[in-house]
Design a protein around this motif. Structure first.
Motif, PDB file in Angstrom:
ATOM      1  N   PRO A 146     -18.497  59.155  43.549  1.00 46.77           N
ATOM      2  CA  PRO A 146     -17.721  59.523  42.350  1.00 46.77           C
ATOM      3  C   PRO A 146     -16.459  60.298  42.717  1.00 46.77           C
ATOM      4  CG  PRO A 146     -19.641  60.933  42.572  1.00 46.77           C
ATOM      5  CD  PRO A 146     -19.778  59.879  43.635  1.00 46.77           C
ATOM      6  N   LYS A 147     -15.465  60.254  41.812  1.00 50.65           N
ATOM      7  CA  LYS A 147     -14.225  60.994  42.012  1.00 50.65           C
ATOM      8  C   LYS A 147     -14.378  62.469  41.644  1.00 50.65           C
ATOM      9  CE  LYS A 147     -11.242  56.979  41.284  1.00 50.65           C
ATOM     10  NZ  LYS A 147     -10.113  56.423  40.479  1.00 50.65           N
ATOM     11  N   ASP A 148     -15.329  62.762  40.773  1.00 51.42           N
ATOM     12  CA  ASP A 148     -15.562  64.157  40.400  1.00 51.42           C
ATOM     13  C   ASP A 148     -15.995  64.957  41.634  1.00 51.42           C
ATOM     14  OD1 ASP A 148     -15.978  66.252  38.242  1.00 51.42           O
ATOM     15  OD2 ASP A 148     -17.968  66.203  39.172  1.00 51.42           O
ATOM     16  N   LYS A 149     -15.327  66.081  41.871  1.00 52.56           N
ATOM     17  CA  LYS A 149     -15.546  66.848  43.094  1.00 52.56           C
ATOM     18  C   LYS A 149     -16.967  67.382  43.188  1.00 52.56           C
ATOM     19  CE  LYS A 149     -13.189  70.294  45.902  1.00 52.56           C
ATOM     20  NZ  LYS A 149     -12.057  71.256  45.961  1.00 52.56           N
ATOM     21  N   GLU A 150     -17.537  67.908  42.106  1.00 49.60           N
ATOM     22  CA  GLU A 150     -18.873  68.481  42.146  1.00 49.60           C
ATOM     23  C   GLU A 150     -19.936  67.415  42.349  1.00 49.60           C
ATOM     24  OE1 GLU A 150     -21.814  71.275  42.263  1.00 49.60           O
ATOM     25  OE2 GLU A 150     -19.637  71.507  42.388  1.00 49.60           O
ATOM     26  N   ARG A 151     -19.824  66.294  41.635  1.00 51.26           N
ATOM     27  CA  ARG A 151     -20.790  65.215  41.812  1.00 51.26           C
ATOM     28  C   ARG A 151     -20.676  64.600  43.198  1.00 51.26           C
ATOM     29  NH1 ARG A 151     -20.124  60.673  38.502  1.00 51.26           N
ATOM     30  NH2 ARG A 151     -22.169  60.057  39.292  1.00 51.26           N
ATOM     31  N   ARG A 152     -19.468  64.464  43.687  1.00 52.09           N
ATOM     32  CA  ARG A 152     -19.305  63.913  45.035  1.00 52.09           C
ATOM     33  C   ARG A 152     -19.914  64.827  46.083  1.00 52.09           C
ATOM     34  NH1 ARG A 152     -14.304  63.451  44.871  1.00 52.09           N
ATOM     35  NH2 ARG A 152     -13.617  65.154  46.204  1.00 52.09           N
ATOM     36  N   ARG A 153     -19.845  66.146  45.873  1.00 55.91           N
ATOM     37  CA  ARG A 153     -20.453  67.076  46.816  1.00 55.91           C
ATOM     38  C   ARG A 153     -21.970  66.895  46.855  1.00 55.91           C
ATOM     39  NH1 ARG A 153     -23.120  71.615  46.827  1.00 55.91           N
ATOM     40  NH2 ARG A 153     -23.147  71.632  44.540  1.00 55.91           N
ATOM     41  N   LYS A 154     -22.593  66.696  45.690  1.00 57.33           N
ATOM     42  CA  LYS A 154     -24.038  66.481  45.648  1.00 57.33           C
ATOM     43  C   LYS A 154     -24.420  65.190  46.363  1.00 57.33           C
ATOM     44  CE  LYS A 154     -24.644  68.972  41.278  1.00 57.33           C
ATOM     45  NZ  LYS A 154     -25.078  68.867  39.865  1.00 57.33           N
ATOM     46  N   TRP A 155     -23.618  64.160  46.179  1.00 60.34           N
ATOM     47  CA  TRP A 155     -23.894  62.907  46.879  1.00 60.34           C
ATOM     48  C   TRP A 155     -23.790  63.099  48.387  1.00 60.34           C
ATOM     49  CZ3 TRP A 155     -22.759  57.513  44.661  1.00 60.34           C
ATOM     50  CH2 TRP A 155     -23.108  57.466  43.297  1.00 60.34           C
ATOM     51  N   LEU A 156     -22.811  63.860  48.832  1.00 60.70           N
ATOM     52  CA  LEU A 156     -22.629  64.085  50.259  1.00 60.70           C
ATOM     53  C   LEU A 156     -23.770  64.893  50.849  1.00 60.70           C
ATOM     54  CD1 LEU A 156     -18.795  64.844  50.359  1.00 60.70           C
ATOM     55  CD2 LEU A 156     -19.931  62.817  51.258  1.00 60.70           C
ATOM     56  N   GLY A 164     -14.952  64.223  55.437  1.00 60.37           N
ATOM     57  CA  GLY A 164     -14.261  63.442  56.460  1.00 60.37           C
ATOM     58  C   GLY A 164     -14.876  62.083  56.710  1.00 60.37           C
ATOM     59  N   SER A 165     -16.119  61.883  56.299  1.00 59.86           N
ATOM     60  CA  SER A 165     -16.790  60.598  56.497  1.00 59.86           C
ATOM     61  C   SER A 165     -16.464  59.594  55.405  1.00 59.86           C
ATOM     62  CB  SER A 165     -18.311  60.793  56.557  1.00 59.86           C
ATOM     63  OG  SER A 165     -18.668  61.732  57.543  1.00 59.86           O
ATOM     64  N   LEU A 166     -15.883  60.054  54.300  1.00 61.88           N
ATOM     65  CA  LEU A 166     -15.644  59.171  53.157  1.00 61.88           C
ATOM     66  C   LEU A 166     -14.454  58.262  53.399  1.00 61.88           C
ATOM     67  CD1 LEU A 166     -16.228  61.479  50.066  1.00 61.88           C
ATOM     68  CD2 LEU A 166     -17.727  59.727  50.980  1.00 61.88           C
ATOM     69  N   ARG A 167     -14.579  57.027  52.918  1.00 62.62           N
ATOM     70  CA  ARG A 167     -13.491  56.063  52.871  1.00 62.62           C
ATOM     71  C   ARG A 167     -13.399  55.530  51.448  1.00 62.62           C
ATOM     72  NH1 ARG A 167     -13.191  58.476  56.769  1.00 62.62           N
ATOM     73  NH2 ARG A 167     -12.893  57.779  58.939  1.00 62.62           N
ATOM     74  N   THR A 168     -12.394  54.711  51.180  1.00 63.36           N
ATOM     75  CA  THR A 168     -12.218  54.201  49.822  1.00 63.36           C
ATOM     76  C   THR A 168     -13.372  53.304  49.382  1.00 63.36           C
ATOM     77  OG1 THR A 168     -10.898  52.374  50.739  1.00 63.36           O
ATOM     78  CG2 THR A 168      -9.717  54.336  49.987  1.00 63.36           C
ATOM     79  N   ASN A 169     -14.051  52.660  50.328  1.00 63.21           N
ATOM     80  CA  ASN A 169     -15.149  51.759  49.981  1.00 63.21           C
ATOM     81  C   ASN A 169     -16.513  52.313  50.400  1.00 63.21           C
ATOM     82  OD1 ASN A 169     -14.604  51.601  52.684  1.00 63.21           O
ATOM     83  ND2 ASN A 169     -14.855  49.394  52.865  1.00 63.21           N
ATOM     84  N   SER A 170     -16.639  53.622  50.586  1.00 61.56           N
ATOM     85  CA  SER A 170     -17.916  54.218  50.961  1.00 61.56           C
ATOM     86  C   SER A 170     -18.889  54.131  49.783  1.00 61.56           C
ATOM     87  CB  SER A 170     -17.731  55.673  51.388  1.00 61.56           C
ATOM     88  OG  SER A 170     -16.921  55.758  52.546  1.00 61.56           O
TER      89      SER A 170
END
Length: 288
Positions: A146-156, A164-170
Motif C-alpha cells: 500500500p501507499k499509506d505509510k503506516e499500512r506499508r510499515r505493517k506489511w514490511l 530499501g527492499s521495495l520496488r514498484t512491483n513488489s
C-alpha cells in the motif's frame, strides 16, 4: 486535412512583408510572432524545429503524397514510425492527427489481425523465506504494497523487509493473509480489503541443507581433522555404524605383525598420512 491558413499568412509576410487585406490586428500579431520560427529561402518556406531545418508543406496534395510515401510504400509502417520519419524532413500544423486519420482509413492496416497481448509479468512474493511466484503457483493472488505509510510499515514488519527492499512491483502473495481479509466482488472474484494487514508466516528450511561450521566450531576442536571426523560421525547413518567390541575382546591376541595384510595396512596408513599432513598443516595452525 490540416489547415494551412497560418502558414500562408506567414509565407506572405516573409516574402512580401505584408498581411492579407482582411487580416485583423490580433491576426497580424500572431503572424508576426510565428514568423520568428520560419525562414524564406529560394522560394520555399522553411522552419527551424529541434535543431533541424524542415520544409513547410502548404497543400493537401503534398500531404497525401508524403503519407503515401512514408506509410503505404513503407510496408504500412505504424503511426509512431511514420510520424518520426515525416518530422525529420517536413512540417505542417497537425502532422500527428493527419497520420492517425490516414492509418485508420487504410484498408490494409485494418484487415490485419491484432497482435497477441504480451504474457503477464511473473510476480514474486517479497516476504522473507516465501518461494511463491505467479508462475509456480498460478492459483495465488499477489497484492502490491500500500501507499499509506503506516499500512506499508505493517506489511514490511510481517514480510521481514525494509523500505530499501521495495520496488514498484513488489507484492505479497495471498498466503500471508487471513480469509477474512478477502471479500467477494460482483464479478465473483476475491478482492483484498483496503485495510487488510498480512499475518506472519513461518520460514521454511530446506531439508537437504547442511550446516556450515562457524568460528566457534573451529576453536572448540583441536584440529580440522577432529572437526571433520566429528561432523562425519554426526551425519553417518546409525545402521552403518561399526559393531562395538564385546566384553574382553580387547584381550584377544592380535594378528601376526609379519603377515602380508598387516604390512599392507601399515603402508596404506603411512601413505595417507603423508598426503593429508601437508594439506591440512595450514588449517591446523588457523584452528589452534
Amino acid at each position: 486535412m490540416p489547415s494551412f491558413d497560418l502558414l500562408n499568412r506567414v509565407e506572405l509576410f516573409m516574402r512580401a512583408g505584408t498581411f492579407p487585406v482582411e487580416a485583423s490586428k490580433s491576426s497580424k500579431k500572431v503572424t508576426r510572432a510565428a514568423s520568428k520560427h520560419f525562414i524564406y529561402k529560394d522560394g520555399c518556406l522553411l522552419r527551424f524545429y529541434r535543431g533541424r531545418l524542415l520544409r513547410v508543406v502548404r497543400s493537401d496534395e503534398e500531404v497525401r503524397e508524403i503519407l503515401v510515401r512514408y506509410h503505404d510504400h513503407n510496408k504500412h509502417a505504424g503511426r509512431v514510425r511514420v510520424i518520426k520519419e515525416i518530422m525529420l524532413m517536413y512540417y505542417w500544423v497537425g502532422v500527428t492527427e493527419a497520420v492517425k486519420t490516414w492509418i485508420q482509413a487504410c484498408a490494409v492496416c485494418q484487415s490485419r489481425t491484432p497482435p497477441e497481448p504480451p504474457a503477464p509479468r511473473v510476480q514474486f512474493c517479497l516476504a522473507y523465506g516465501c518461494d511463491a511466484s505467479s508462475y509456480v503457483y498460478p492459483q495465488l493472488s499477489f497484492h502490491r504494497f500500500p501507499k499509506d505509510k503506516e499500512r506499508r510499515r505493517k506489511w514490511l514488519v510481517v514480510s521481514q523487509r525494509d523500505e530499501g527492499s521495495l520496488r514498484t512491483n513488489s507484492c505479497l502473495c495471498s498466503r500471508h493473509f487471513e480469509p477474512a481479509c478477502f471479500s467477494l466482488s460482483e464479478e465473483g472474484q476475491l478482492t483484498l480489503s483496503p485495510d487488510a494487514v498480512p499475518t506472519a508466516m513461518p520460514v521454511t528450511v530446506q531439508e537437504d541443507e547442511v550446516p556450515v561450521p562457524s568460528d566457534e566450531d573451529f576453536l572448540q576442536y583441536g584440529t580440522l581433522e577432529d572437526l571433520l571426523s566429528t561432523a562425519a560421525a554426526e551425519t553417518t547413518d546409525p545402521s552403518e555404524a561399526p559393531v562395538e567390541l564385546q566384553e574382553h575382546q580387547y584381550c584377544l591376541p592380535g594378528p601376526d605383525p609379519d603377515s602380508g595384510e598387516v604390512q599392507t595396512a601399515v603402508m596404506e596408513l603411512k601413505r595417507r598420512k603423508t598426503v593429508i599432513e601437508p594439506s591440512f598443516k595450514a588449517y591446523n595452525q588457523i584452528a589452534r
